[in-house]
Design a protein around this motif. Sequence first.
Motif, mmCIF file in Angstrom:
data_model
loop_
_atom_site.group_PDB
_atom_site.id
_atom_site.type_symbol
_atom_site.label_atom_id
_atom_site.label_comp_id
_atom_site.label_asym_id
_atom_site.label_seq_id
_atom_site.Cartn_x
_atom_site.Cartn_y
_atom_site.Cartn_z
ATOM 1 N N MET A 385 10.524 -0.138 34.856
ATOM 2 C CA MET A 385 10.316 -1.185 35.694
ATOM 3 C C MET A 385 9.911 -2.465 35.269
ATOM 4 O O MET A 385 9.378 -2.742 34.082
ATOM 5 C CB MET A 385 9.178 -0.896 36.796
ATOM 6 C CG MET A 385 9.414 0.416 37.215
ATOM 7 S SD MET A 385 11.000 0.447 38.376
ATOM 8 C CE MET A 385 10.565 -0.263 39.798
ATOM 9 N N LEU A 386 10.457 -3.646 35.896
ATOM 10 C CA LEU A 386 10.087 -5.150 35.303
ATOM 11 C C LEU A 386 9.541 -5.866 36.442
ATOM 12 O O LEU A 386 9.933 -5.914 37.553
ATOM 13 C CB LEU A 386 11.360 -5.773 34.770
ATOM 14 C CG LEU A 386 10.913 -7.450 34.498
ATOM 15 C CD1 LEU A 386 10.058 -7.300 33.262
ATOM 16 C CD2 LEU A 386 12.444 -7.951 34.260
ATOM 17 N N ILE A 387 8.187 -6.352 36.213
ATOM 18 C CA ILE A 387 7.399 -7.004 37.289
ATOM 19 C C ILE A 387 7.131 -8.268 36.590
ATOM 20 O O ILE A 387 6.225 -8.305 35.663
ATOM 21 C CB ILE A 387 6.072 -5.996 37.571
ATOM 22 C CG1 ILE A 387 6.326 -4.809 38.007
ATOM 23 C CG2 ILE A 387 5.373 -7.003 38.621
ATOM 24 C CD1 ILE A 387 7.075 -4.462 39.440
ATOM 25 N N ALA A 388 7.789 -9.296 36.826
ATOM 26 C CA ALA A 388 7.690 -10.466 36.177
ATOM 27 C C ALA A 388 7.763 -11.929 36.965
ATOM 28 O O ALA A 388 8.416 -12.050 37.844
ATOM 29 C CB ALA A 388 8.684 -10.407 35.111
ATOM 30 N N HIS A 389 7.036 -12.811 36.478
ATOM 31 C CA HIS A 389 6.914 -14.323 37.042
ATOM 32 C C HIS A 389 6.701 -14.138 38.363
ATOM 33 O O HIS A 389 7.358 -14.862 39.208
ATOM 34 C CB HIS A 389 8.217 -14.898 36.574
ATOM 35 C CG HIS A 389 8.118 -15.687 35.193
ATOM 36 N ND1 HIS A 389 7.367 -16.414 34.832
ATOM 37 C CD2 HIS A 389 8.810 -15.110 33.988
ATOM 38 C CE1 HIS A 389 7.519 -16.658 33.713
ATOM 39 N NE2 HIS A 389 8.323 -15.868 33.063
ATOM 40 N N ALA A 459 10.345 -17.583 27.830
ATOM 41 C CA ALA A 459 11.069 -16.903 29.050
ATOM 42 C C ALA A 459 11.869 -15.767 28.682
ATOM 43 O O ALA A 459 12.103 -15.387 27.454
ATOM 44 C CB ALA A 459 12.132 -18.033 29.313
ATOM 45 N N LEU A 460 11.999 -14.721 29.827
ATOM 46 C CA LEU A 460 12.646 -13.614 29.460
ATOM 47 C C LEU A 460 14.015 -13.578 29.779
ATOM 48 O O LEU A 460 14.630 -14.480 30.729
ATOM 49 C CB LEU A 460 11.956 -12.388 30.334
ATOM 50 C CG LEU A 460 10.772 -11.910 30.318
ATOM 51 C CD1 LEU A 460 10.266 -11.212 31.361
ATOM 52 C CD2 LEU A 460 10.425 -11.401 28.819
ATOM 53 N N PRO A 461 14.814 -12.934 28.936
ATOM 54 C CA PRO A 461 16.366 -13.229 29.294
ATOM 55 C C PRO A 461 16.996 -12.656 30.632
ATOM 56 O O PRO A 461 17.762 -13.167 31.247
ATOM 57 C CB PRO A 461 16.945 -12.205 28.379
ATOM 58 C CG PRO A 461 15.925 -12.174 27.262
ATOM 59 C CD PRO A 461 14.877 -12.309 27.708
ATOM 60 N N LEU A 462 16.008 -11.694 31.084
ATOM 61 C CA LEU A 462 16.293 -11.028 32.646
ATOM 62 C C LEU A 462 15.962 -11.930 33.721
ATOM 63 O O LEU A 462 15.978 -11.680 34.700
ATOM 64 C CB LEU A 462 15.752 -9.843 32.631
ATOM 65 C CG LEU A 462 16.353 -8.495 31.821
ATOM 66 C CD1 LEU A 462 15.724 -7.523 32.120
ATOM 67 C CD2 LEU A 462 17.963 -8.583 32.124
ATOM 68 N N ALA A 470 15.780 -22.551 40.269
ATOM 69 C CA ALA A 470 15.801 -23.502 39.296
ATOM 70 C C ALA A 470 15.915 -22.849 37.956
ATOM 71 O O ALA A 470 15.144 -21.987 37.598
ATOM 72 C CB ALA A 470 14.800 -24.599 39.130
ATOM 73 N N THR A 471 16.802 -23.367 36.979
ATOM 74 C CA THR A 471 16.905 -22.607 35.659
ATOM 75 C C THR A 471 15.495 -22.584 34.812
ATOM 76 O O THR A 471 14.896 -23.718 34.631
ATOM 77 C CB THR A 471 17.842 -23.169 34.836
ATOM 78 O OG1 THR A 471 19.083 -23.127 35.582
ATOM 79 C CG2 THR A 471 17.968 -22.346 33.548
ATOM 80 N N ARG A 472 15.131 -21.535 34.367
ATOM 81 C CA ARG A 472 13.780 -21.536 33.494
ATOM 82 C C ARG A 472 14.380 -21.902 31.819
ATOM 83 O O ARG A 472 15.290 -21.332 31.602
ATOM 84 C CB ARG A 472 13.316 -20.062 33.166
ATOM 85 C CG ARG A 472 12.677 -19.832 34.792
ATOM 86 C CD ARG A 472 11.748 -18.415 34.501
ATOM 87 N NE ARG A 472 11.058 -18.094 35.700
ATOM 88 C CZ ARG A 472 9.797 -18.427 35.997
ATOM 89 N NH1 ARG A 472 9.018 -19.222 35.275
ATOM 90 N NH2 ARG A 472 9.300 -18.036 37.368
ATOM 91 N N GLN A 473 13.516 -22.884 31.598
ATOM 92 C CA GLN A 473 13.638 -23.231 29.983
ATOM 93 C C GLN A 473 13.211 -22.319 29.169
ATOM 94 O O GLN A 473 12.478 -20.945 29.459
ATOM 95 C CB GLN A 473 12.973 -24.548 29.767
ATOM 96 C CG GLN A 473 13.464 -25.831 30.684
ATOM 97 C CD GLN A 473 14.944 -25.891 30.630
ATOM 98 O OE1 GLN A 473 15.755 -25.887 29.692
ATOM 99 N NE2 GLN A 473 15.564 -26.095 31.825
ATOM 100 N N SER A 474 13.395 -22.149 27.865
ATOM 101 C CA SER A 474 12.770 -21.409 26.807
ATOM 102 C C SER A 474 11.441 -21.233 26.878
ATOM 103 O O SER A 474 10.837 -20.055 26.680
ATOM 104 C CB SER A 474 13.248 -21.753 25.534
ATOM 105 O OG SER A 474 12.679 -23.035 25.127
ATOM 106 N N ALA A 475 10.606 -22.024 27.343
ATOM 107 C CA ALA A 475 9.245 -21.997 27.516
ATOM 108 C C ALA A 475 9.073 -22.169 28.919
ATOM 109 O O ALA A 475 9.342 -23.613 29.188
ATOM 110 C CB ALA A 475 8.305 -23.206 26.351
#
Length: 495
Positions: A385-389, A459-462, A470-475
Amino acid sequence: MRRILLLLLVALVGTLIAITVLLLRQYEFSKLRAEFNQRTAGELIRYARVRLIGHQFLEPLLLPALNLAESQLQRPVPTTKLPNLSKGQQAQVLAPQRYESSGAPVAESALPSPGLPGNTWSELRVSNVAELSKAMQTVKAGQTIVLAPGRYRISEVLSTAAAGQRDMPITVKAQKVGQVRLDSTASDIFKINHPFWVFENLHLRGACPDASDCKHAFLVQGAARSTVLRNNLLEDFNSHLQVNGDDDQWPDEGLVQFNTFTNTRPRDTAMVVAPINIIGASKWKLADNKLSNFVKTGPGRSSFGVLIRGAGHGNRVERNLLVCTPQQIAQPGIRTGISFGGAGSDPQFCRDQRCEFEQQASMAINNVLAHCNDFGIDVHRSASMLIAHNTLINSAGIDVRGSSSNATVYGNLLDGRIRERDGAQAKAGMNEVLDLSEYLEAPDALRLNGRRSIESVPALPLVKEDFCGATRQSATQVGALAETGASCAQSQARP
């Protein structure tokens, strides 16, 4: 003031005595210490309350103290109306629904439809319940059932009778938002057993005197692949949307987007209370919805905003706003925001007939959850499972439990705790557990603009987008918002 302080002191002392006495009767000291370390204060109080039932002398003596202590431990919800944060039913009609080449529906933005005239040859216009019932039985792939403005009183279930197609779905809709309301005393309003149906712009309301009689606004079963619910308002049901298998078929790849799920009063029922209840189905996407006020006062008293279980996989819960109780967080009952697994499933209802795992490879990302007197996110007997952001406000936090559970818990912002218990494995990283009022403008009131900066994380690729889309940047920031001052997080409450 002195009297209030004295009462609080008596309540806390009584609570500690009750918990200690009751737990010592059942556990060895080492187990008792482990139990205290594992459990939240709310869980311990609820456990002590259960153990008190039936004690001739202790129950009347200590139960009031437990109740008072519980009410003092829970942070109250602001009395001002909470904003929608651009989630839930939108005032405008959305752009036409699109599908991937595989047939899976595409989650759209909230941009309004350009208002192009429809093909009148493909429309079935109805103005009363009899015409709607007939249209549900005669509609063909590519046609749209358009409900005339007004109120429809539903007393019998409306079932599908034909399949749509990827390029020719069947649609049931109101021409404009707020024009059509369906009041129902039936157990379900719509029962969907065929693929490629779309329901949009409707107001569906349970009107049963007995809460147990109004089970679902939508019951999606069996062959109903790629069902879409979008831009609807659903209120006063036990499980507003229930999805489950039927006749060895599973209605996978559904989309639930920009809907508002709520109740106007607590549900006094023994049935499951969860606005979205998915059993066994896979690859559903729940996005940009608002869920609130899912309180259960009937037997068990446990309720969930989103409950996904029954051995499905690949389900996504993202960019939703969940407010367990927009007022009176201390009212009776136990409320969890998003649960993968819940209390478990009866094997006969599971996709694999045994429920080795309640869920696999599913995720909860970019959600805002608030004012839940239990955990905001719960993972039970679920793997990969992924629980993120996610941002969790005024809840117990994130719980991963059961020896078969494992989850990646990444980049979440919360003021509770991240807990793994009963043999579960949580790979936790880059989370921030802190006093949110020091970092956000007014978190309890859902004003989420930043007061102080929080260190960025990779940032996570998923997780390519944030709560606002909004698009997440690499940080990127931890929590549901990729940056402070996001426009969708400043929206004001609509009536």
